[in-house]
Each structure stands twice: as structure tokens, then as C-alpha cells.
Design a protein around this motif. Structure first.
Motif, PDB file in Angstrom:
ATOM      1  N   UNK A   5       0.788  -1.190   0.030  1.00 49.41           N
ATOM      2  CA  UNK A   5       0.077   0.074   0.062  1.00 49.41           C
ATOM      3  C   UNK A   5       0.656   1.156  -0.072  1.00 49.41           C
ATOM      4  N   UNK A   6       0.275   2.164  -0.765  1.00 50.65           N
ATOM      5  CA  UNK A   6       0.951   3.639  -0.705  1.00 50.65           C
ATOM      6  C   UNK A   6       0.163   4.329   0.184  1.00 50.65           C
ATOM      7  N   UNK A   7       0.868   4.972   1.344  1.00 52.15           N
ATOM      8  CA  UNK A   7      -0.109   5.912   2.154  1.00 52.15           C
ATOM      9  C   UNK A   7       0.188   7.252   1.951  1.00 52.15           C
ATOM     10  N   UNK A   8      -0.978   8.086   1.964  1.00 42.65           N
ATOM     11  CA  UNK A   8      -0.745   9.459   1.766  1.00 42.65           C
ATOM     12  C   UNK A   8      -1.682  10.333   2.784  1.00 42.65           C
ATOM     13  N   UNK A   9      -1.001  11.266   3.158  1.00 44.47           N
ATOM     14  CA  UNK A   9      -1.883  12.084   4.057  1.00 44.47           C
ATOM     15  C   UNK A   9      -2.227  13.351   3.679  1.00 44.47           C
ATOM     16  N   UNK A  10      -3.172  13.916   3.865  1.00 43.99           N
ATOM     17  CA  UNK A  10      -3.281  15.448   3.412  1.00 43.99           C
ATOM     18  C   UNK A  10      -4.539  16.070   4.359  1.00 43.99           C
ATOM     19  N   UNK A  68     -12.297   9.710  12.817  1.00 42.10           N
ATOM     20  CA  UNK A  68     -12.636  10.505  13.746  1.00 42.10           C
ATOM     21  C   UNK A  68     -13.781  11.675  13.364  1.00 42.10           C
ATOM     22  N   UNK A  69     -14.190  12.586  14.040  1.00 37.91           N
ATOM     23  CA  UNK A  69     -15.091  13.710  13.887  1.00 37.91           C
ATOM     24  C   UNK A  69     -14.213  14.447  12.661  1.00 37.91           C
ATOM     25  N   UNK A  70     -13.045  14.722  12.430  1.00 40.49           N
ATOM     26  CA  UNK A  70     -12.191  15.640  11.589  1.00 40.49           C
ATOM     27  C   UNK A  70     -11.142  14.704  10.725  1.00 40.49           C
ATOM     28  N   UNK A  71     -11.430  13.375  10.554  1.00 40.63           N
ATOM     29  CA  UNK A  71     -10.493  12.654   9.722  1.00 40.63           C
ATOM     30  C   UNK A  71     -11.424  11.613   9.085  1.00 40.63           C
ATOM     31  N   UNK A  72     -11.096  11.374   7.683  1.00 39.55           N
ATOM     32  CA  UNK A  72     -11.477  10.319   7.151  1.00 39.55           C
ATOM     33  C   UNK A  72     -10.585   9.523   6.407  1.00 39.55           C
ATOM     34  N   UNK A  73     -10.721   8.225   6.167  1.00 33.86           N
ATOM     35  CA  UNK A  73      -9.827   7.535   5.364  1.00 33.86           C
ATOM     36  C   UNK A  73     -10.328   7.030   4.105  1.00 33.86           C
ATOM     37  N   UNK A  74      -9.730   6.965   3.189  1.00 38.34           N
ATOM     38  CA  UNK A  74     -10.126   6.370   1.765  1.00 38.34           C
ATOM     39  C   UNK A  74      -9.033   5.293   1.429  1.00 38.34           C
ATOM     40  N   UNK A  75      -9.464   3.962   1.122  1.00 38.55           N
ATOM     41  CA  UNK A  75      -8.792   2.945   0.468  1.00 38.55           C
ATOM     42  C   UNK A  75      -9.187   2.544  -0.971  1.00 38.55           C
ATOM     43  N   UNK A  76      -8.280   2.828  -1.865  1.00 37.81           N
ATOM     44  CA  UNK A  76      -8.734   2.414  -3.131  1.00 37.81           C
ATOM     45  C   UNK A  76      -7.562   2.065  -4.023  1.00 37.81           C
ATOM     46  N   UNK A 113      -1.654  17.953   0.100  1.00 36.57           N
ATOM     47  CA  UNK A 113      -0.950  17.054   0.483  1.00 36.57           C
ATOM     48  C   UNK A 113       0.133  17.417   1.521  1.00 36.57           C
ATOM     49  N   UNK A 114       0.713  16.177   2.279  1.00 30.30           N
ATOM     50  CA  UNK A 114       1.964  16.415   3.157  1.00 30.30           C
ATOM     51  C   UNK A 114       3.151  16.072   2.088  1.00 30.30           C
ATOM     52  N   UNK A 115       4.415  16.639   2.719  1.00 30.79           N
ATOM     53  CA  UNK A 115       5.594  16.570   1.994  1.00 30.79           C
ATOM     54  C   UNK A 115       5.763  15.268   1.369  1.00 30.79           C
ATOM     55  N   UNK A 116       5.839  14.367   2.445  1.00 25.51           N
ATOM     56  CA  UNK A 116       6.071  12.982   2.082  1.00 25.51           C
ATOM     57  C   UNK A 116       5.123  12.295   1.204  1.00 25.51           C
ATOM     58  N   UNK A 117       3.849  12.760   1.023  1.00 25.01           N
ATOM     59  CA  UNK A 117       2.702  12.372   0.254  1.00 25.01           C
ATOM     60  C   UNK A 117       3.105  12.931  -1.244  1.00 25.01           C
ATOM     61  N   UNK A 118       3.535  14.054  -1.345  1.00 28.49           N
ATOM     62  CA  UNK A 118       4.085  14.610  -2.620  1.00 28.49           C
ATOM     63  C   UNK A 118       5.134  13.845  -3.132  1.00 28.49           C
ATOM     64  N   UNK A 119       6.073  13.546  -2.453  1.00 26.92           N
ATOM     65  CA  UNK A 119       7.274  12.908  -2.759  1.00 26.92           C
ATOM     66  C   UNK A 119       6.757  11.294  -3.269  1.00 26.92           C
ATOM     67  N   UNK A 120       5.977  10.818  -2.611  1.00 31.46           N
ATOM     68  CA  UNK A 120       5.283   9.363  -2.992  1.00 31.46           C
ATOM     69  C   UNK A 120       4.717   9.665  -4.375  1.00 31.46           C
ATOM     70  N   UNK A 121       3.900  10.401  -4.670  1.00 29.34           N
ATOM     71  CA  UNK A 121       3.127  10.663  -5.697  1.00 29.34           C
ATOM     72  C   UNK A 121       3.855  10.988  -7.062  1.00 29.34           C
ATOM     73  N   UNK A 122       4.943  11.844  -6.644  1.00 25.93           N
ATOM     74  CA  UNK A 122       5.789  12.255  -7.796  1.00 25.93           C
ATOM     75  C   UNK A 122       6.771  11.061  -8.059  1.00 25.93           C
ATOM     76  N   UNK A 123       6.956  10.173  -7.037  1.00 21.93           N
ATOM     77  CA  UNK A 123       7.777   9.093  -7.125  1.00 21.93           C
ATOM     78  C   UNK A 123       7.054   8.057  -8.116  1.00 21.93           C
ATOM     79  N   UNK A 124       5.811   7.895  -7.843  1.00 18.79           N
ATOM     80  CA  UNK A 124       4.987   6.896  -8.619  1.00 18.79           C
ATOM     81  C   UNK A 124       4.921   7.554 -10.173  1.00 18.79           C
ATOM     82  N   UNK A 125       4.773   8.885 -10.168  1.00 18.03           N
ATOM     83  CA  UNK A 125       4.584   9.450 -11.458  1.00 18.03           C
ATOM     84  C   UNK A 125       6.116   8.974 -12.533  1.00 18.03           C
ATOM     85  N   UNK A 126       7.194   9.187 -11.626  1.00 17.27           N
ATOM     86  CA  UNK A 126       8.509   9.050 -12.351  1.00 17.27           C
ATOM     87  C   UNK A 126       8.795   7.390 -12.722  1.00 17.27           C
TER      88      UNK A 126
END
Length: 140
Positions: free
Chosen positions: A23-28, A59-67, A88-101
């Protein structure tokens, strides 16, 4: 660099930043209302061919999507996430740009319809009246 050497280098790069896990974990986060952001995000994800397998509140202020998404659609996914209003967080941007690469430099992997599972954690923040956005400095 030969094709096999390029594949190995990209696999090592992906492993180093954690994108070849199961799984790739992303946070935003977003200041938008969740009743507006989540439907916009789901619509954007459906447009690029994502399969949402689970949506649950943490929680009342967080949602999770698995796709799941095909590797060849990561550009559309990345732009869809951002255009829906999610920051997105910095780490999430790095993960997404790495997937694009990986997708960009390894077209054989993308053509094989490689499926990637993504876990996206969204935090909904409240904008307070004293925040910097839209505040004016009182004149003396």
C-alpha cells in the motif's frame, strides 16, 4: 543505461521512498467542508479509474479512503487529488511524484496494468477567525 538496469534503478528508488509496498500511504488536509471535498475527490478519482474499496471516518475530523488505481493513471490521480482541494504532506507529494517517475520511466510496468493500492488519510481543519487568511490588521 540498459532497460534492465533502468528497471532495477527505478525499483530501488521506489523501495527507498516506500512506494513499492503493498500500500502507498498518503496524508493530506483541507480547510474545506468534508461534505464538499469528499464528493469532489471521489468524482475526481472515479474519472481516472480508481476503485474505492473502503471509505471510513477515523474521527470527527478525519476520513480514510482505501482505493486501487492503475499505475498508468497516477498523473490523473495526482492532479485530481490536488484539484479537489486537498493539500498533501511533503512525504505524500514525494510518494506521488515518485509514482509518476516510475510510470514515466518504466512504460512496460504501466502497460501491464499494474495495480497500486492507496490509503489516503484526510484531516479536515477548521479555519479560525484569527488565522492569517483574510484577516485585516486593525488601524491605530
Amino acid at each position: 543505461m540498459t532497460g534492465k538496469t533502468m528497471d532495477t534503478a527505478l525499483t530501488n528508488l521506489a523501495a527507498a521512498i516506500g512506494v513499492n509496498e503493498a500500500e502507498v500511504h498518503l496524508r493530506g488536509h483541507s480547510f474545506d467542508d468534508h461534505r464538499k471535498l469528499v464528493p469532489a475527490l471521489l468524482n475526481s478519482m472515479a474519472t481516472c479509474g480508481c476503485w474505492v474499496t473502503e471509505q471510513r471516518p477515523l474521527s470527527a475530523t478525519q476520513t480514510e479512503l482505501l482505493f486501487e488505481v492503475q499505475l498508468r493513471s497516477v498523473y490523473e490521480l495526482y492532479s485530481g487529488i490536488l484539484s479537489a482541494g486537498l493539500e498533501l504532506t511533503r512525504d505524500s507529494h514525494m510518494r506521488m511524484s515518485s509514482l509518476c517517475n516510475v510510470r514515466d520511466h518504466n512504460p512496460r510496468q504501466a502497460k501491464r496494468r499494474r495495480i497500486i493500492t492507496v490509503r489516503l488519510e484526510i484531516s479536515f481543519l477548521e479555519q479560525h477567525e484569527g488565522s492569517l487568511r483574510g484577516t485585516s490588521i486593525p488601524s491605530s
